[in-house]
Design a protein around this motif. Sequence first.
Motif, PDB file in Angstrom:
ATOM      1  N   PRO A   8      49.324  62.194  30.313  1.00 35.63           N
ATOM      2  CA  PRO A   8      48.764  63.400  29.686  1.00 35.63           C
ATOM      3  C   PRO A   8      47.245  63.299  29.551  1.00 35.63           C
ATOM      4  O   PRO A   8      46.686  62.216  29.407  1.00 35.63           O
ATOM      5  N   LEU A   9      46.580  64.453  29.574  1.00 35.74           N
ATOM      6  CA  LEU A   9      45.120  64.471  29.466  1.00 35.74           C
ATOM      7  C   LEU A   9      44.640  63.931  28.132  1.00 35.74           C
ATOM      8  O   LEU A   9      43.500  63.467  28.018  1.00 35.74           O
ATOM      9  N   ALA A  10      45.489  63.977  27.097  1.00 39.59           N
ATOM     10  CA  ALA A  10      45.070  63.524  25.774  1.00 39.59           C
ATOM     11  C   ALA A  10      44.974  62.012  25.677  1.00 39.59           C
ATOM     12  O   ALA A  10      44.408  61.481  24.710  1.00 39.59           O
ATOM     13  N   ILE A  11      45.535  61.271  26.644  1.00 42.54           N
ATOM     14  CA  ILE A  11      45.517  59.804  26.599  1.00 42.54           C
ATOM     15  C   ILE A  11      44.274  59.288  27.327  1.00 42.54           C
ATOM     16  O   ILE A  11      44.073  59.572  28.513  1.00 42.54           O
ATOM     17  N   PRO A  12      43.417  58.535  26.651  1.00 50.54           N
ATOM     18  CA  PRO A  12      42.215  57.990  27.306  1.00 50.54           C
ATOM     19  C   PRO A  12      42.569  56.815  28.222  1.00 50.54           C
ATOM     20  O   PRO A  12      43.686  56.299  28.195  1.00 50.54           O
ATOM     21  N   ASN A  13      41.594  56.416  28.999  1.00 50.03           N
ATOM     22  CA  ASN A  13      41.782  55.276  29.908  1.00 50.03           C
ATOM     23  C   ASN A  13      40.796  54.179  29.515  1.00 50.03           C
ATOM     24  O   ASN A  13      39.617  54.231  29.851  1.00 50.03           O
ATOM     25  N   GLU A  14      41.297  53.192  28.788  1.00 51.80           N
ATOM     26  CA  GLU A  14      40.454  52.088  28.331  1.00 51.80           C
ATOM     27  C   GLU A  14      40.603  50.835  29.181  1.00 51.80           C
ATOM     28  O   GLU A  14      39.660  50.052  29.294  1.00 51.80           O
ATOM     29  N   ASP A  15      41.774  50.599  29.778  1.00 53.68           N
ATOM     30  CA  ASP A  15      42.007  49.300  30.432  1.00 53.68           C
ATOM     31  C   ASP A  15      42.575  49.408  31.839  1.00 53.68           C
ATOM     32  O   ASP A  15      42.990  48.399  32.413  1.00 53.68           O
ATOM     33  N   SER A  16      42.611  50.610  32.429  1.00 51.84           N
ATOM     34  CA  SER A  16      43.171  50.761  33.781  1.00 51.84           C
ATOM     35  C   SER A  16      42.168  51.424  34.711  1.00 51.84           C
ATOM     36  O   SER A  16      42.516  52.244  35.552  1.00 51.84           O
ATOM     37  N   ARG A  17      40.916  51.064  34.562  1.00 53.37           N
ATOM     38  CA  ARG A  17      39.868  51.740  35.321  1.00 53.37           C
ATOM     39  C   ARG A  17      39.726  51.215  36.743  1.00 53.37           C
ATOM     40  O   ARG A  17      39.100  51.861  37.578  1.00 53.37           O
ATOM     41  N   LEU A  18      40.259  50.054  36.987  1.00 51.83           N
ATOM     42  CA  LEU A  18      40.201  49.501  38.334  1.00 51.83           C
ATOM     43  C   LEU A  18      41.577  49.630  38.973  1.00 51.83           C
ATOM     44  O   LEU A  18      42.574  49.196  38.409  1.00 51.83           O
ATOM     45  N   ILE A  19      41.636  50.238  40.127  1.00 51.45           N
ATOM     46  CA  ILE A  19      42.883  50.318  40.884  1.00 51.45           C
ATOM     47  C   ILE A  19      42.546  50.160  42.355  1.00 51.45           C
ATOM     48  O   ILE A  19      41.655  50.830  42.885  1.00 51.45           O
ATOM     49  N   GLY A  20      43.217  49.267  42.989  1.00 50.25           N
ATOM     50  CA  GLY A  20      43.017  49.034  44.406  1.00 50.25           C
ATOM     51  C   GLY A  20      44.351  48.775  45.069  1.00 50.25           C
ATOM     52  O   GLY A  20      45.102  47.888  44.658  1.00 50.25           O
ATOM     53  N   PHE A  21      44.676  49.555  46.039  1.00 53.65           N
ATOM     54  CA  PHE A  21      45.953  49.426  46.744  1.00 53.65           C
ATOM     55  C   PHE A  21      45.757  48.504  47.941  1.00 53.65           C
ATOM     56  O   PHE A  21      44.908  48.749  48.801  1.00 53.65           O
ATOM     57  N   ASP A  22      46.515  47.409  47.972  1.00 55.90           N
ATOM     58  CA  ASP A  22      46.430  46.494  49.107  1.00 55.90           C
ATOM     59  C   ASP A  22      47.765  45.788  49.283  1.00 55.90           C
ATOM     60  O   ASP A  22      48.764  46.142  48.641  1.00 55.90           O
ATOM     61  N   ASP A  23      47.786  44.781  50.157  1.00 57.77           N
ATOM     62  CA  ASP A  23      49.040  44.097  50.482  1.00 57.77           C
ATOM     63  C   ASP A  23      49.613  43.334  49.303  1.00 57.77           C
ATOM     64  O   ASP A  23      50.812  43.065  49.259  1.00 57.77           O
ATOM     65  N   THR A  24      48.782  42.965  48.318  1.00 66.81           N
ATOM     66  CA  THR A  24      49.275  42.153  47.207  1.00 66.81           C
ATOM     67  C   THR A  24      50.098  42.957  46.208  1.00 66.81           C
ATOM     68  O   THR A  24      50.917  42.388  45.479  1.00 66.81           O
ATOM     69  N   ASN A  25      49.884  44.280  46.090  1.00 68.25           N
ATOM     70  CA  ASN A  25      50.637  45.080  45.126  1.00 68.25           C
ATOM     71  C   ASN A  25      51.445  46.202  45.774  1.00 68.25           C
ATOM     72  O   ASN A  25      51.826  47.165  45.110  1.00 68.25           O
ATOM     73  N   LEU A  26      51.701  46.092  47.080  1.00 66.21           N
ATOM     74  CA  LEU A  26      52.449  47.117  47.799  1.00 66.21           C
ATOM     75  C   LEU A  26      53.803  47.396  47.153  1.00 66.21           C
ATOM     76  O   LEU A  26      54.219  48.559  47.029  1.00 66.21           O
TER      77      LEU A  26
END
Length: 743
Positions: free
Chosen positions: A521-539
């Motif tokens: 939801p838009l009301a929830i802030p983002n404090e700890d998930s600002r980095l996201i990178g899709f690669d072979d390690t988290n497929l």
Amino acid sequence: MKGKLIIISWLASVSTLSLASSLAAAQSVPPAETGDSGAVNDTLGEKVPIDFAADQLTFDENTNVAVAEGNVFLKREDRVIHADRVIYDLTEGTVRVEGHIWARDKDGNILTAEHLVINDDFTAGMVENIGLILKDDSRFAARHGELQNGTRTEMHHAIYSPCAVCNAKGEKVTPVWSMRAVSVTHDQERKRVTYRDATLNAFGVPIMWTPYLSQPDPSVHSASGLLIPDLVHSSQLGYTIKLPIYLRISDDKDATVTPWMTSAEGPVLAGEYRQNVGFGKFAASGSITHPDQLDDFGLKTGRKTFRGHIFSNGQFDLDSLNEPLGGTWSWRYDVGWASDDTYLRRYKISDTDTIRSEVAVERFGERSYGALSALAFQGLRVEDIPGLSPYALPMAEYHYVSKPGQMGGIYRFDANGLVVTRLDGMDTRRISTGGSWELPYVGESGSVYTLGASIRGDIYNVSDSNRPTGSAYSGQDGTIGRVLPQLRLEWRLPMVKEGRSTRQTLEPIVAFVGSLNAGNPLAIPNEDSRLIGFDDTNLFDSNRFMGLDRWETGSRFDYGLRYGIESNKLSARFLIGQSYRFYDDSKIPASSGLGGHWSDVVGRAEVSYGDYVNLIYRLRLHGQSFALRRNEVDAIIGPKKFKVTLGYLDMPLGADDFNTQIPLVKREELRGGAIYNFAQYWSLSGNIVHNLANNTNISGRAGIIYEDECLRFGVFYDRSNTTDRDIRPETTILLKIALKNLG
């Protein structure tokens, strides 16, 4: 020298004691071709047997003299002594050892000498032409030595070197370095070795003289004194000399005080303190200086300013809580502070751009972990605003993993509580709890199935949301909750083919993940998930976001293929995969590789061939156009004598990257390095980092190194082109010398 000069006292307390006691025990034995075994009392008063033999043993009752001649041999426990002739005068109370004296102590050190005289209470004596080969192959020699009062040994015209004195052919060579002294004194009561009129030689050439030098003897673990200085020249600080002074305060605490002198910015005082308190240990370090104040362009303002830093860390057991509360309890801290943003990097203390301070109490259970911590951050980048830096006061977490239960199922429980406070920004409170269950199953065909289910609930309270650190991370004032259920089913079919000299594996993988579409939801802030990178390690991860504030919503398929081949020298592994999402989540940045229905295609290749090739290649392609989104290579190539390292990173910008929530810049970087061993002890090394996007060098280094069994010497040239306020592009020349066992 690292304690190699205890010759006379060694003979007195070990070998000569054995000689004298054996001869005394043999007084009543008639002359014979071989002697008998005797025994002496050790320091505890217990009998210690001595093996004794000689070609001839005589005792003159008139002169009260015992003589052992010809291949005299004594052994007491692990101590051995050989000599041509041993004379024990009971009347005068002296023992005289003559001929080719050879002895080995319990530590494996080997002694040679030509003549030894010592009294029978081992408090005074002399020895001629001393040679000592230590167990680390270091060597010592002296013309003459004397033992005084049983605790003081003096040696004259002594030389020591840890370097080889013979080449592979057995020919004598000049040692790389050696220390000569007119006299050397070993005080066993003070546990000090003192040199007078000493000269340091390199390749036989005198390079340094000192009238006096003192250091602890080998029995001392550490003692106060000067350490080897550090010499550096840089274009920012000028000539710099660091003179570390070590202070041994007590058995459980010590310190190092290091005055610096820089030709461009004056003196710096740095130090470190360490202490073991029994149930834990801690350390603290810091520095302070008072240079000319510089503006953001590196120009002097005409004023002086104080600059410095403090770092400290420690870890302690809480044994009093272990029994009543269960598990293993401890607390730790790691805190730091710098006077300004650029001090640590300008003075080359640390290259960090964020100082993270944390205090935590932890509990380690058999299958669980819990912690209560407080965190603070000091941002050192130019865009960091102190009032917007977060404080986690407190953060609590708990994790539990069960033992495999019925049918092999595993349960997990996770809980997290967080209070984020800012002086001038948005504040957030969060409570999150969740549980999951996972069941593996292997079918008759060899297929491996994994069924998983999880549910998580979060409650947020937000205030001052009109002052976020960025519009992409803001929420809405008030309290809001969410429930995040998820189902996951994974299928794998590992297949193996054996050949004569190879083994191949092929494994297709498909996973279905089902989740609600409204997890962010838009009301929830983002404090700890600002980095996201899709690669072979988290497929194949259930949630590709880091942290808890963002949740990968909707249902999707993850699919990929693994392949590997192994032989005697060749090893290769490959992976390629992609995700298809039924619901397009607009909150996922397009640049992450997960935006839209089709994710990017990710791949990885690892290839190694003996000691000559080690390569890792990673790529990411646009999910529909297959345009290159990430291209990364790291390789080590070449034989042992000539190794080359190569690294390449290319992250071009696509059309949709300009609409992302986070501003992006094109990155294309080339890294290269090499080390060439062009002679037995000599090598050349160098590396460079080049920004291909703007065709500039980021940094570079080159050096020449000499390293053998007793000396390491290097000259290095560093170039950094980083600019950040008073940090300007800089050239540094370093001279490093390390002499084995000296200092």
